[in-house]
Design an enzyme around this catalytic site. Structure first.
Site, mmCIF file in Angstrom:
data_model
loop_
_atom_site.group_PDB
_atom_site.id
_atom_site.type_symbol
_atom_site.label_atom_id
_atom_site.label_comp_id
_atom_site.label_asym_id
_atom_site.label_seq_id
_atom_site.Cartn_x
_atom_site.Cartn_y
_atom_site.Cartn_z
ATOM 1 N N LYS A 225 -18.715 6.885 -1.480
ATOM 2 C CA LYS A 225 -19.965 7.573 -1.481
ATOM 3 C C LYS A 225 -21.103 7.026 -2.072
ATOM 4 O O LYS A 225 -22.242 7.320 -1.869
ATOM 5 C CB LYS A 225 -19.365 8.993 -1.625
ATOM 6 N N HIS A 439 20.304 4.006 -5.434
ATOM 7 C CA HIS A 439 19.230 5.096 -5.044
ATOM 8 C C HIS A 439 18.190 4.419 -4.059
ATOM 9 O O HIS A 439 17.968 4.815 -3.127
ATOM 10 C CB HIS A 439 18.924 5.539 -6.499
ATOM 11 N N GLU A 440 17.619 3.347 -4.438
ATOM 12 C CA GLU A 440 16.789 2.320 -3.608
ATOM 13 C C GLU A 440 17.237 2.153 -2.450
ATOM 14 O O GLU A 440 16.608 2.399 -1.175
ATOM 15 C CB GLU A 440 16.062 1.295 -4.272
ATOM 16 N N ASP A 516 11.302 12.306 -6.138
ATOM 17 C CA ASP A 516 11.541 12.468 -4.506
ATOM 18 C C ASP A 516 11.579 13.704 -4.221
ATOM 19 O O ASP A 516 11.070 14.392 -3.085
ATOM 20 C CB ASP A 516 12.836 11.774 -4.229
HETATM 21 P P1 ATP Z 1 -15.446 9.150 -6.216
HETATM 22 O O1 ATP Z 1 -15.638 10.071 -5.088
HETATM 23 O O2 ATP Z 1 -14.214 8.671 -6.944
HETATM 24 O O3 ATP Z 1 -16.792 8.920 -6.935
HETATM 25 P P2 ATP Z 1 -16.862 7.123 -4.359
HETATM 26 O O4 ATP Z 1 -16.340 7.473 -2.834
HETATM 27 O O5 ATP Z 1 -18.125 7.503 -4.733
HETATM 28 O O6 ATP Z 1 -15.724 7.624 -5.292
HETATM 29 P P3 ATP Z 1 -17.380 4.553 -4.766
HETATM 30 O O7 ATP Z 1 -17.744 4.784 -6.291
HETATM 31 O O8 ATP Z 1 -18.704 4.565 -4.130
HETATM 32 O O9 ATP Z 1 -16.554 5.682 -4.533
HETATM 33 O O10 ATP Z 1 -16.664 3.282 -4.713
HETATM 34 C C1 ATP Z 1 -15.945 2.634 -5.858
HETATM 35 C C2 ATP Z 1 -16.073 1.158 -5.677
HETATM 36 O O11 ATP Z 1 -15.113 0.943 -4.391
HETATM 37 C C3 ATP Z 1 -17.172 0.489 -5.236
HETATM 38 O O12 ATP Z 1 -17.925 0.135 -6.270
HETATM 39 C C4 ATP Z 1 -16.682 -0.620 -4.288
HETATM 40 O O13 ATP Z 1 -16.607 -1.783 -5.090
HETATM 41 C C5 ATP Z 1 -15.693 -0.172 -3.652
HETATM 42 N N1 ATP Z 1 -15.898 0.420 -2.257
HETATM 43 C C6 ATP Z 1 -15.700 1.701 -1.830
HETATM 44 N N2 ATP Z 1 -15.849 1.889 -0.430
HETATM 45 C C7 ATP Z 1 -16.452 0.741 0.015
HETATM 46 C C8 ATP Z 1 -16.691 0.049 1.174
HETATM 47 N N3 ATP Z 1 -16.802 1.000 2.220
HETATM 48 N N4 ATP Z 1 -17.217 -1.057 1.254
HETATM 49 C C9 ATP Z 1 -17.249 -1.915 0.188
HETATM 50 N N5 ATP Z 1 -16.836 -1.628 -0.970
HETATM 51 C C10 ATP Z 1 -16.275 -0.269 -1.168
#
Ligand code: ATP
Length: 653
Positions: A225, A439-440, A516
């Protein structure tokens, strides 16, 4: 502790030190200089003609002894007020006594030939000033400075309390582009419009079109995001203000609101630009829902709402928020004119995962046998952040091996590391090893024999840093967007396979299954109260609210009757019991192979998919051979019987 908090601690320390210095070096000597004496002593001094002059205030009598009675023989003129600090500190010539209702006081003073007068105002104001106001002065000044800053006044430097912490107050120019994001096709399409707007806000003005002011990115953690918001700024070439919701909320009421105000002021100056508020739920939590809500959080939220309302149309500032808990946001935030556009950022599909892996391995020296698609295949449910982590772990492993290239095996180990944690080196005792192995194996065999369960990738009895003594790793074969009741039951049976094996082999349960049980119970609970899968309760939802992205425990609504609550409990128990019975039946049926696999696991510590499959296949072929042998035997018996019958018939004929 962040910078701002450090400053506030400094303020208090400085205030305390100043107050202490004042008390020690100014106020104390001042009070000590007027030694308090009883009225009787005053009368004695008067009678012995030791008093030079007397000042009478409303409540006290302050008198100065004659020079010859003074220890330092220094003249004291006009009581305390006119004496200098040093002489006051050294002398006890000035005495103070509580004024009693003494009708003969004036007479006594006159007969003792003492100069006297009233200094009511001068003394009480001085006392008030020295005793109360002066020690408080440093505190008052500091509070004044703090609040002046919180109101967004001038200042800065160490007094920058109310300044927003948006990274780069000037707005960071980011180089992130959509090409740096994998599998975000749909979100990208929706965000294109915003980018066009940011590139040329005036064009939209011409048509009188109003653009959304707020865009809410909703999705599980690590799905990119922040990356998407950054890419919007990067693509449009505008400044990017980043701040997390939690950093608005401070211990002082009003600071968060001041920060919001400051952030928007800064952003307006830099428009067109993007303000991105991560974890917006930290400030935007519903006021109805949040019983712990405090006035600070509410003030911050109100300020945010007010700022968003105060936007002129198309002023070029787009505010983007991210949350993984949209259901807890205050409805006021989601109204038109605020975050009226929601974009779902979902976990990546197989294709998306491949793209993300490609992006994160772009700079890695990969050995030619590496097939990113096959890695994407075995990682359903992994977020972008997980995949970035896997690529990083794999390169670390290769570096540790001192290899030139990252191999497929590095990736396999990296996936395991991300799923199960690092291997721990503490050895297990033989008894514990045996228990863990059974178990596993229990989990693994139930997964192998129950149709529809995810294939077992690996079984290990090497303890991990995530606290497990062993683990069974299953790899889903496809992305599960929808899960059926039967699939959930299968999952529960696999979860309880470990406990079932313990019961079958050792005839008693152990603590090893607690996680579990927790997961199985939670699954059953959700089946009953959230998914309406209990026939007895019907397709009714009894869960209080959807915790869609949290995976946390779902709560039962609090408006249900006692009878219903009892049925819910009974149904949850029934689901869990049925799952355990199903696991037990499978293991009983395949007990021989259970012992064989558990034995091998104790010897080898780790067995993979192919090895387990070999056991299962062997058992299957033995069973088939056995049945063929049995059939053959039965056939032979039949032939023999038929022959005898024929012979009998012949002999009868
Ligand atoms: P949060 O909700 O925890 O803040 P977020 O959804 O904002 O997480 P980001 O912080 O944007 O996630 O993503 C973390 C890292 O994961 C990024 O720096 C990147 O390296 C990698 N990443 C996540 N999604 C993608 C994607 N679609 N393409 C490439 N890299 C990604």
């Amino acid at each position: 502790m962040d910078k701002g908090q450090k400053f506030s601690v400094w303020y208090f320390l400085i205030a305390l030190i100043v107050a202490w210095l004042f008390a020690e070096y100014i106020y104390k000597p001042y009070t000590e200089s007027k030694s308090e004496v009883p009225y009787s002593e005053f009368l004695t001094d008067l009678e012995t003609l030791a008093i030079d002059n007397v000042d009478i205030t409303e409540s006290r009598i302050i008198y100065t002894l004659k020079d010859n009675t003074s220890p330092d023989k220094r003249p004291i003129v006009g009581g305390v007020i006119l004496t200098n600090k040093k002489s006051r500190q050294q002398s006890n010539n000035v005495k103070s006594v509580v004024k009693l209702a003494d009708p003969f006081l004036i007479m006594r003073l006159s007969s003792a030939d003492v100069k006297f007068g009233g200094i009511a105002q001068r003394d009480s104001i001085m006392d008030l000033f020295m005793g109360i106001l002066l020690p408080m002065l440093p505190l008052i000044i500091i509070w004044y400075l703090i609040f002046r800053n919180m109101r967004g006044g001038a200042g800065g430097g160490i007094f920058s309390f109310g300044k927003s912490r948006a990274k780069e107050l000037q707005g960071e120019m980011t180089k992130t582009l959509f090409s740096d994001i994998g599998g975000a096709g749909e979100a990208e399409v929706e965000l294109r419009e915003i980018i066009d707007f940011l590139k040329d806000p005036k064009r939209f003005d011409k048509f009188g079109a109003k653009l959304p002011r707020g865009v809410l990115l909703v999705g599980p953690p690590g799905t990119g995001k922040t990356l998407l918001a950054k890419a919007c700024a990067g693509e449009a070439g505008v400044p990017f203000f980043f701040i997390t919701g939690s950093s608005f909320v401070e211990m002082f009421v009003g600071v968060g609101a001041a920060r919001v105000r400051d952030l928007f002021d800064q952003a307006k100056k830099k428009a067109p630009c993007i303000i991105f508020v991560d974890e917006i739920d930290a400030i935007g939590q519903s006021r109805m829902r949040n019983f712990n809500s405090n006035s600070e959080q509410e003030a911050t939220l109100n300020q945010l709402l007010a700022e968003m309302d105060g936007f002129e149309d198309n002023n070029g500032v787009v505010i983007m928020g991210a949350t993984n808990r949209p259901e807890i946001l205050d409805q006021a935030l989601l109204r038109p004119g605020r975050f009226d556009r929601q974009i779902q950022v979902v976990l990546p599909t197989e294709e998306g995962r491949e793209e993300i892996l490609r992006i994160h391995t772009k700079k890695l020296p990969l050995s030619p046998e590496i097939d990113l698609r096959s890695i994407a295949k075995v990682t359903p449910g992994f977020s972008g952040a997980d995949l970035a982590n896997i690529a990083n772990e794999a390169s670390l492993l290769a570096a540790r091996r001192k290899a030139d290239k990252v191999s497929m095996n590095d990736f396999d180990l990296a996936i395991e590391r991300v799923v199960a944690g690092l291997q721990r080196k503490t050895p297990l005792t033989p008894e514990v090893r045996k228990k863990v192995a059974y178990h596993e194996t229990g989990h693994a065999l139930v997964a192998c024999y129950l149709p529809g369960s995810d294939p077992v990738h690996k079984v290990s009895i090497i303890p991990t840093t995530k606290g497990a003594l062993g683990y069974t790793m299953q790899m889903p074969t496809e992305d599960n967007y929808i899960i059926t009741e039967q699939e959930l039951k299968t999952r529960m049976a696999v979860m309880l396979g470990g406990r079932a094996a313990e019961l079958l082999v050792f005839d008693e349960p152990s603590t090893g299954a607690s996680n579990d049980l927790e997961r199985a119970t939670e699954t059953a609970r959700r089946m009953v109260i959230e998914f309406g899968m209990s026939e007895k309760l019907g397709p009714v939802r009894y869960a209080s609210s959807s915790m869609m992205y949290l995976g946390g425990s779902t709560e039962v609504r609090n408006d249900i009757g006692e009878g219903t609550a009892e049925v819910i409990d009974r149904e949850i128990r029934r689901f869990v019991n049925e799952a355990q019975d199903s696991a037990l039946n499978i293991l009983k049926e395949h007990e021989k192979i259970l012992h064989e696999v558990a034995k091998t696991l104790q010897e080898k510590e780790v067995i993979n998919h192919e090895e387990i499959q070999a056991f299962v296949d062997k058992e299957k072929s033995q069973a088939e051979n056995g049945s063929v042998d049995l059939m053959k035997a039965t056939d032979n018996e039949n032939i023999q019987a038929e022959t005898e019958q024929v012979n009998e018939n012949i002999s009868q004929e």
